[in-house]
Structure formats: C-alpha cells, structure tokens
Design an enzyme around this catalytic site. Structure first.
Site: not given
Length: 512
Positions: A158, A213, A216-217, A220
């Site tokens: 990222s 990940k 995380h997205n 986000e």
C-alpha cells in the site's frame, strides 16, 4: 556458469548523444540478481527502482517485451536493473533461492503466471504476489505452490505510486519458510517510522497478508467517505469555499486527525483549474471501486462482524454511481434548506470531533474483523504490529495509528478499541459534538451515512440491552427458531406455542 554478454538498448538523448541500458540477451549469464519482478505498470516499475536504490539487483520482465525495452531505456536507465525478454532468461539471472514477484492484475493472470513459472523454478524457490488478490485465492495458491515443492508469499503493498517508489507499507503472508529470504528486501524498501522501524513484518500463514491488506482497504474506504461527508457539510451546509475548506483540513492535519488522507484533501481543495476555479468542483460526482471494499464487507458478513461504516462507504459509492437517477430524483423529491446557521467556527470544531469519533469506530470495527478472521483461520496476528505497518507508507497512514499500537501493546488481548481507556475517553468526550453534527445534518437533509452508522454502532455497542429479545420472539413465532431466557443459563433454548395452534416442535437452535 560462465559470464555471458549483455545486449544494449540504445536511445538517442537531446543533443544526439547515444546512451544505453542493460538488457539480458543470453540465458547462460552467471546468476547475480536478488529478485525478479513481473509487471511493469507504474507500481511494478516504482518497486523495482526502490529496490535498486537500496542496493538490490532486480530483473525486470513484462509479457509485452516492448515495455521492458521502454523501461530500460527510460526510467531504469543508469541503474543496475536488468531487463529480460523471457521467463527462462529472467529465471537464469536469479541467485538461489530464486525470488520472483508478480505485480499483475488480480485473478486469472496470477494463476497463469504461476503455471508459467513453475517449470523454470526449483524446490525452495519463492513466488510472490504483490497485487490486490483475494485472500482466499492466496490461501489456495500457497497450498498449490507448496505442493510443487516451492514457497509462496501473498503480500499487500500500500502507498500508491509514491509509496512504491519511496517506501510503501508491505504486509506479507503465506509460506513462513519464505520470509527469511525476502525479509531484508521488503524491510529495506518499506517506509520507516519513529526510530526507523520498517512498516513491514510477517503477518501470518496462508492468506493472512492479503487479508490484512483487504481490511486496510476497507478502512481506507471508510476514512475517505467520512472526509467526503465532512466536506459536503462544510460546502452545502456552511457555504464554505474550497479555499476555506482547504484551510480547515490544513488545521485538522496538525492535530488528532493528522493523516495522509486529510493532507491530500487539503491539497485537492486548494487546486485550481486553468480558469482559476476549484478543480474539485468540475469533477463528476461518481466514485469508482476495484472490489477490495466489497470483499471486506462480504467477509465480515460471513464472520458475523458488523463493519457497518465500511459497508456504508461501499454502498455510498454505489449510490454515487446512480448519477442520472439522482439528478432525476432531485427534481421531484423535496429537501429542506441545507444552510446551517449559527457560529461557523463552533460547528466546524464539532465536525472535527465527530470525524475523529467516527474514525475511531471505523478502526474498532476493522480490528474486530481482523480478530475474528484470525480465530477462524488460526492466524496469530500481531495487532500492534499491524498498526505499525499502517503507520507509514500506506494510504491510511496517520498519527492516530500510533495510539492503536500503544493500546495493543498495553493489552494484546484487547477485544475492541472502544474499550481501551484512551479511545473510551476520546469517544465519550466527542459524543455531544457528534450528536449535534448528525442531528443538524438530518434536519438539513445532508446525507452523512458513514457518520450516522458510526454513531449507531457506538450506541448499540454501549447498550447492555437491545431489542433483539423481541426479534428472537418474532423468529420463534413464525419459524419456531427458539430463544434463550434471561432467567436461565446461556445455551438452553426454548420454544413457545404463541398461537395455541402450533406444536411443541422447534426447527433448530439459533446461531449468534
């Protein structure tokens, strides 16, 4: 192996001087490269250059070999990067164990490249997928590649183009035996925070790296939606100009909300088009998405974890895509006057507090999901370490993540961030402002779905008793699904013949 000759790629520079870059043309060359990278889109190119900057020799390969030539003649000119025109020649250049990193589109292309690579690799060699693959696909690929005697890593990367070039957040998982062979490369190129700690560490087996990940997205998505809702309140409710809003975000970036997304929002609002008007006002209000947010929501539903804010962020993008229908609806569906009266500065401060509290809920939900997935998949996740990996380099990097790291360092068994004293005090202190902003927005017809669902989750989570007792009675009434009683031990189930016409047979006990 005996050394072999390299070919030359010639490019004519201004003034007529001819320069060259290295292109591998003979597969008998002595292996000297540390890692190969397949996929020369901007992320792949920038990772290669980042590795080169840190002293690693990288082989660059792309299925369309003209991209290799272009990269070697331009971006990689003057570096130690080596270009290859075939997988066979690329592999021949690699020191053992061979390390090959894929930066290609998720899905079928990853599987295709794995099958192309396997005949050229030997036991102990390592294939790395650095794209945004679905964690289930990564878990499947780990088993498949290991069954062939090789090792596999699925890693989240990222930070976008800039992060890839100068220091991303890297979240590797897969075959544990592969980690010692890539640790130096990954931690060298990763972003650094604090005392130089790299924003990269081993996450766990199977699909753990890509799962982290993915979450995380999802976070986000939530962060971006919250910022956009705050922007709309300031723009439509307070009547603020783009420059005024840019100044607000600049101020917010100095305190608790200090983060990459607040920083770039400041810059975006300050950007002018060629005619001097704010560029942001000329951008069509339809948002795109690549699927990782949707995957996060699907996983949360399967695990029974209410990541309501991320879900609202995903669905808000879906609503934005209904542009033509929204325009049509705006002509027939009435709305109140959106203008907010009163002390503007006071309301902006309330909005800041509401944004901070909502952000805390978003991360609390994200960490709830990580803990549930870890239990389901038997991963031993380091939650404080994940906060450190996200602390720099990535899109959600923020000072706030340092507080999350401290919370898990104090209590590794922490089940919810809202129960950590620091975050408990923060959300309790922001409650009045949070409720003021949302009640005003509702009254003025300004949609704030992410803020709203964050507060709703907070109110539900802090409630010792919810109306699910009635819901369970309804389920038992029409479907004999049974219920538990407050005056009996948990795990003991009951069914009532509500109408006098039903029997005593229940369908099954229920799952919570």
């Amino acid at each position: 192996m005996a050394p072999a000759a390299r070919g030359k790629i010639f490019s004519r520079e201004p003034g007529g001087r001819v320069s060259s870059a290295r292109l591998f043309t003979n597969h008998t060359m002595e292996p000297k490269a540390d890692i190969a990278l397949i996929g020369l889109a901007v992320m792949g190119q920038n990772l290669i250059l980042n590795m080169n900057d840190h002293g690693f020799t990288v082989v660059a390969y792309n299925r369309t070999t003209a991209k290799v030539d272009d990269f070697m003649a331009n971006e990689a000119k003057g570096t130690n990067v080596i270009g290859a025109h075939s997988i066979e020649k690329m592999v021949a250049l690699l020191k053992r164990p061979r390390r090959v990193m894929l930066m290609v589109k998720a899905g079928k292309p990853v599987d295709e490249f794995i099958d192309q690579l396997l005949p050229h690799l030997d036991a102990g060699d390592i294939i790395i997928d650095g794209g945004n693959s679905l964690f289930d696909d990564t878990a499947r690929r780990v088993k498949y590649v290991e069954s062939k005697g090789l090792l596999y890593i699925g890693t989240g990367v990222s930070g976008g183009e800039e992060g890839a070039r100068f220091g991303p957040s890297i979240m590797p998982g897969g075959s544990p035996a592969a980690w010692p062979h890539v640790q130096d490369i990954f931690q060298s190129i990763a972003a650094k925070v604090g005392d130089g700690a790299p924003c990269c560490d081993w996450v766990g087996e199977g699909g753990a790296g890509h799962y982290v990940k993915m979450v995380h997205n999802g976070i986000e998505y939530g962060d971006m939606q919250l910022i956009c809702e705050a922007y709309q309140v300031m723009k439509d409710g307070l009547g603020m100009t783009a420059d005024e809003m840019s100044a607000v975000f600049a101020e917010w970036n100095k305190g608790e909300l200090d983060s990459y997304l607040i920083e770039i929002t400041r810059d975006i609002l300050a950007k002018k088009d060629d005619d001097g008007a704010p560029l942001v006002d000329k951008i069509l209000d339809t948002a795109g998405q690549k699927g990782t947010g949707k995957w996060t929501v699907i996983s949360s539903a399967e695990l029974g974890i209410p990541i309501t804010l991320m879900a609202e962020a995903v669905y808000s993008r879906c609503v934005s895509a209904m542009k033509e229908r929204r325009v049509e609806a705006s002509k027939v569906l009435n709305a109140p006057d959106a203008k907010i009266s009163g002390d503007r500065a006071e309301f902006v401060e309330a909005l800041r507090q509401a944004l901070y509290a909502s952000k805390i809920v978003s991360y609390a939900q994200g960490y709830m999901l990580l803990r549930a997935a870890a239990e389901e998949s038997k991963w031993n996740l380091n939650y404080g370490g994940i906060a450190l990996m996200w602390r720099g380099g990535c899109i959600i990097r923020s000072a706030f993540l340092g507080d999350i790291k401290k919370a898990f360092e104090k209590n590794p068994a922490l089940t919810n961030l809202l129960l950590d004293p620091f975050f408990t005090d923060a959300v309790n202190g922001a409650q009045a402002a949070w409720r003021k902003v949302l009640s005003t927005a509702i009254e003025k017809g300004i949609p704030m779905p992410a803020f709203s669902t964050a507060l709703a989750f907070f109110d539900g989570f802090r409630s010792a008793r919810l109306p699910a007792n009635l819901l369970q009675a309804q389920r038992d009434y029409f479907g004999a699904h049974t219920y538990e009683r407050t005056d009996k031990a948990r795990g003991e189930f009951f069914h009532t013949n509500w109408t006098g016409r039903g029997g005593t047979t229940s369908s099954s006990t229920y799952t919570v």
